[in-house]
Design a protein around this motif. Structure first.
Motif, PDB file in Angstrom:
ATOM      1  N   VAL A 446       1.364  -1.129   0.032  1.00  0.00           N
ATOM      2  CA  VAL A 446      -0.069  -0.363  -0.337  1.00  0.00           C
ATOM      3  C   VAL A 446       0.962   1.633  -0.109  1.00  0.00           C
ATOM      4  CG1 VAL A 446      -1.681   1.121   1.771  1.00  0.00           C
ATOM      5  CG2 VAL A 446      -1.814  -0.954   0.904  1.00  0.00           C
ATOM      6  N   PRO A 447       0.840   2.081  -1.257  1.00  0.00           N
ATOM      7  CA  PRO A 447       1.597   3.624  -0.606  1.00  0.00           C
ATOM      8  C   PRO A 447       1.355   3.653   1.018  1.00  0.00           C
ATOM      9  CG  PRO A 447       0.047   3.420  -3.068  1.00  0.00           C
ATOM     10  CD  PRO A 447      -0.466   2.625  -2.163  1.00  0.00           C
ATOM     11  N   VAL A 448       2.790   4.476   0.723  1.00  0.00           N
ATOM     12  CA  VAL A 448       3.191   5.208   2.335  1.00  0.00           C
ATOM     13  C   VAL A 448       1.945   6.378   2.488  1.00  0.00           C
ATOM     14  CG1 VAL A 448       4.326   6.226   4.263  1.00  0.00           C
ATOM     15  CG2 VAL A 448       5.069   4.972   2.369  1.00  0.00           C
ATOM     16  N   GLU A 449       1.108   6.734   1.887  1.00  0.00           N
ATOM     17  CA  GLU A 449       0.626   7.962   2.691  1.00  0.00           C
ATOM     18  C   GLU A 449      -0.900   8.095   2.579  1.00  0.00           C
ATOM     19  OE1 GLU A 449      -1.450  12.366   0.676  1.00  0.00           O
ATOM     20  OE2 GLU A 449       0.025  11.112  -0.462  1.00  0.00           O
ATOM     21  N   ALA A 469     -10.401  -7.749   0.996  1.00  0.00           N
ATOM     22  CA  ALA A 469      -8.856  -7.536  -0.286  1.00  0.00           C
ATOM     23  C   ALA A 469      -8.411  -9.305  -0.047  1.00  0.00           C
ATOM     24  CB  ALA A 469      -8.197  -6.289   0.065  1.00  0.00           C
ATOM     25  N   ARG A 470      -9.016  -9.541   0.486  1.00  0.00           N
ATOM     26  CA  ARG A 470      -8.393 -10.861   1.067  1.00  0.00           C
ATOM     27  C   ARG A 470      -8.043 -11.563  -0.950  1.00  0.00           C
ATOM     28  NH1 ARG A 470      -9.302 -13.683   5.644  1.00  0.00           N
ATOM     29  NH2 ARG A 470     -12.113 -13.513   4.381  1.00  0.00           N
ATOM     30  N   LEU A 475      -7.893  -4.551  -5.593  1.00  0.00           N
ATOM     31  CA  LEU A 475      -8.247  -3.338  -4.030  1.00  0.00           C
ATOM     32  C   LEU A 475      -7.452  -2.738  -3.757  1.00  0.00           C
ATOM     33  CD1 LEU A 475     -11.503  -5.772  -2.958  1.00  0.00           C
ATOM     34  CD2 LEU A 475     -12.113  -3.892  -4.970  1.00  0.00           C
ATOM     35  N   PHE A 476      -6.009  -2.919  -2.962  1.00  0.00           N
ATOM     36  CA  PHE A 476      -5.582  -1.654  -2.537  1.00  0.00           C
ATOM     37  C   PHE A 476      -4.913  -0.959  -3.693  1.00  0.00           C
ATOM     38  CE2 PHE A 476      -5.171  -4.927   0.743  1.00  0.00           C
ATOM     39  CZ  PHE A 476      -5.412  -4.165   2.034  1.00  0.00           C
ATOM     40  N   ARG A 477      -5.502  -0.540  -4.852  1.00  0.00           N
ATOM     41  CA  ARG A 477      -4.706   0.364  -5.495  1.00  0.00           C
ATOM     42  C   ARG A 477      -6.001   1.285  -5.360  1.00  0.00           C
ATOM     43  NH1 ARG A 477      -5.253  -2.578 -10.701  1.00  0.00           N
ATOM     44  NH2 ARG A 477      -3.212  -4.371 -11.068  1.00  0.00           N
ATOM     45  N   PRO A 478      -5.264   2.410  -5.757  1.00  0.00           N
ATOM     46  CA  PRO A 478      -5.809   3.890  -5.173  1.00  0.00           C
ATOM     47  C   PRO A 478      -6.635   4.011  -6.278  1.00  0.00           C
ATOM     48  CG  PRO A 478      -3.573   4.396  -5.181  1.00  0.00           C
ATOM     49  CD  PRO A 478      -3.753   3.089  -6.068  1.00  0.00           C
ATOM     50  N   VAL A 485      -7.619   7.487  -1.475  1.00  0.00           N
ATOM     51  CA  VAL A 485      -8.280   6.994  -1.020  1.00  0.00           C
ATOM     52  C   VAL A 485      -8.306   5.546  -1.784  1.00  0.00           C
ATOM     53  CG1 VAL A 485     -10.573   6.211  -0.950  1.00  0.00           C
ATOM     54  CG2 VAL A 485      -9.798   7.952  -0.171  1.00  0.00           C
ATOM     55  N   LEU A 486      -8.280   4.175  -1.419  1.00  0.00           N
ATOM     56  CA  LEU A 486      -7.843   2.891  -1.851  1.00  0.00           C
ATOM     57  C   LEU A 486      -9.217   2.213  -2.412  1.00  0.00           C
ATOM     58  CD1 LEU A 486      -5.761   1.544   0.268  1.00  0.00           C
ATOM     59  CD2 LEU A 486      -5.135   2.724  -1.070  1.00  0.00           C
TER      60      LEU A 486
END
Length: 571
Positions: A446-449, A469-470, A475-478, A485-486
């Motif tokens: 996940v991106p740090v921000e 998201a398993r 789903l962990f993309r912006p 927000v993801l």
């Protein structure tokens, strides 16, 4: 390209067990100890307290949770420094005590922050008077969560902290501490906590009329505003916690008005335009406005004017915008901010309690009042975000004392001051947040921000998003390139946070509508696609949701065109 083609690989999971239709059906089948009308912070806090005490509880809200005043505050949890000027010492003491409680039970949503208060020559309050007030504020804070004592700053120190402050006449200032809060999510998580303790809570269900058993109120006729179904719910006690709509409900039972509503407006600007590093207090005509940084944006407010129109129609007008912008430009002259620079804004109606005489709107008491009339019907109004828990405790104490013997209730003591709300069961939140964010960034990519924001937004509940998201790592993309927000948040909002429209997600589950310069438009289609996969929206409904959202943003910013056009019309 998966636009409008998303399908969940697993069946949606609801944290509350029953589906929305099953919860609505339950309303019509049971008689509850307590039925609360209004899903703002006050109604949510009452539902949580009542459920923890062992009462059977139902809560209905005609729109989304926190869609009224509770998402349109200054987003501050504070003692009310300016209330000391009116000698409201008890209110300040209670507010500071409750500030400490909220820091303890909701550390992911309430955060201490420094406030900078500049002092100018010829100002309404001199340095000595302000220093005495801040000293009293610090002493009162010692009763309920001291988060830092004030310090006196020289002119040079004030300009070092906030270089774009107007230097002319600046004598120095003060730094003191209060808290910022995510008001909408604080409300939502309080509702979630009530549900997890056994309450039934449903949004988009409107009270259409009050039922009577003789002279006693015994329930409510309701309508599902999304599905159109109607029904009735029975209750031993009905609580009117509808905020600025309280008098309209009281009219249904023929009792007198209790409100003196006032309107508050906030504007969102680019943070860079003000060069804002911290929260700055803007003295204005004996009042205090606040300039509050929020990511790359900053919001400024609030106004305080009498308002006696439909609370649902409240909006920012050109005069509101002009008042706030004048205050901004007086303190930050290099900003030269105009209405055209405003990114977003919000207007809310404070459900203040009427008092004798006609004081200035800012002088109307922020204390709360409980009225029990007619039998079985309790109205609560006034107060503020900070004191929501204490308001709920006071109301439940009175209801139980008056109604408990009649119905044979065996209730537990109030435990809301010690019991964390959803996501808040964390010791040492800052350490936890750093560790969890590093894990998300390192182990989940996940991106740090986004990882930092995720933990601060959801607290310990962020692990539930991992579960969502398993089966689909994308789903962990912006939501869109550069968006904090993801994609999983849209799925989670629909599956587990009762978001039923795109606006619910964009404005209150996240704050893209308010603090993203483009209002999240670049991710709106994707968010509708993801929510639609959970809620069963077809292609037409997803497109309709995006259109409705764009219309809501246009209404929110309509004052910009009005303000820009005004000079030409006058000429």
């Amino acid at each position: 390209h998966r636009m409008f083609g998303f399908r969940r690989k697993t069946a949606p999971v609801s944290f509350s067990g029953p589906t929305r239709n099953e919860r609505i059906a339950r309303l019509g089948k049971e008689t509850f100890d307590l039925l609360i009308i209004g899903g703002g912070i006050t109604g949510a806090a009452i539902a949580r307290d009542a459920a923890l005490r062992g009462l059977s509880v139902a809560l209905i809200e005609k729109e989304d949770f926190a869609s009224g005043t509770s998402s349109r505050s200054s987003k501050l949890v504070h003692g009310g420094l300016r209330y000391l000027k009116g000698r409201h010492v008890r209110l300040v003491r209670e507010s500071l005590r409750e500030r400490g409680v909220l820091l303890k039970i909701a550390p992911h949503l309430v955060e201490p922050a420094p406030f900078y208060l500049p002092v100018y020559a010829g100002g309404h309050d001199g340095r000595l008077k302000l220093r005495l007030g801040l000293t009293a504020y610090d002493l009162l804070a010692g009763f309920g969560g001291d988060i830092g004592r004030h310090t006196v700053l020289s002119r040079e120190q004030m300009l070092e902290a906030e270089p774009l402050l107007h230097p002319e006449g600046l004598q120095g200032g003060f730094r003191y501490f209060d808290c910022v809060a995510n008001d909408a999510r604080l409300t939502l998580m309080t509702v979630r906590s009530a549900i997890e303790d056994g309450a039934v809570a449903v949004n988009y269900v409107e009270a259409m009329g009050l039922r009577r058993d003789g002279e006693r109120v015994s329930g409510v006729a309701f309508r599902d505003t999304l599905g159109g179904k109607t029904g009735a719910v029975g209750a031993r006690v009905v609580v009117n916690a509808t905020g600025p709509w309280a008098d309209r409900l009281r009219e249904m039972v023929g009792v007198s008005r209790m409100l003196c509503p006032t309107k508050g407006v906030h504007l969102v600007l680019s943070r860079a335009r003000l060069g804002l590093s911290s929260i700055v207090v803007i003295p204005r005509g004996g009042r205090m406005l606040f300039a509050v940084p929020c990511g790359d944006s900053a919001y400024v407010g609030t106004t305080d004017t009498y308002y006696d129109d439909d609370p649902g129609a409240v909006a920012i007008d050109a005069a509101d915008a002009s008042y706030v912008l004048d205050a901004v430009n007086a303190l930050f002259p290099s900003a030269r901010a105009t209405a055209a620079d405003v990114v977003a804004g919000w207007a809310g109606v404070r459900p203040l309690v009427a008092s004798e005489g006609q004081p200035l709107p800012s002088d109307v008491s922020r204390d709360f009042e409980i009225d029990a009339n007619p039998d079985g019907f309790y109205s609560i109004a006034g107060g503020k975000l900070t004191t929501c828990r204490a308001m709920a405790e006071a109301l439940l104490n009175r209801v139980i004392a008056q109604e408990g013997p009649r119905f044979g209730w065996q209730t537990k003591p109030c435990r809301t001051a010690e019991t964390p709300i959803c996501g808040g069961n964390i010791e040492g939140f800052d350490r936890y947040a750093l560790s969890a964010a590093n894990t998300l960034a390192g182990g989940w990519g996940v991106p740090v921000e986004a990882a930092q924001r995720l933990v601060k937004t959801y607290g310990t509940e962020h692990v539930r998003l991992l579960g969502c998201a398993r089966s689909d790592a994308t789903l962990f993309r912006p939501l869109a390139e550069g968006c904090p927000v993801l994609r999983v948040e849209a799925v989670y909002a629909a599956e587990q946070e009762m978001a039923l429209t795109l606006q619910d997600f964009m404005e209150r589950r996240t704050e893209l509508m308010l603090f993203d310069p483009q209002h999240g438009f670049d991710g709106a289609d994707e968010a509708a696609n993801l929510m639609g996969g959970v809620l069963g929206w077809d292609r037409r409904e997803r497109q309709r949701q995006v259109s409705l959202y764009r219309e809501a943003v246009a209404r929110m910013t309509a004052f910009v065109k009005e303000s820009v056009a005004a000079p030409a019309e006058e000429g």
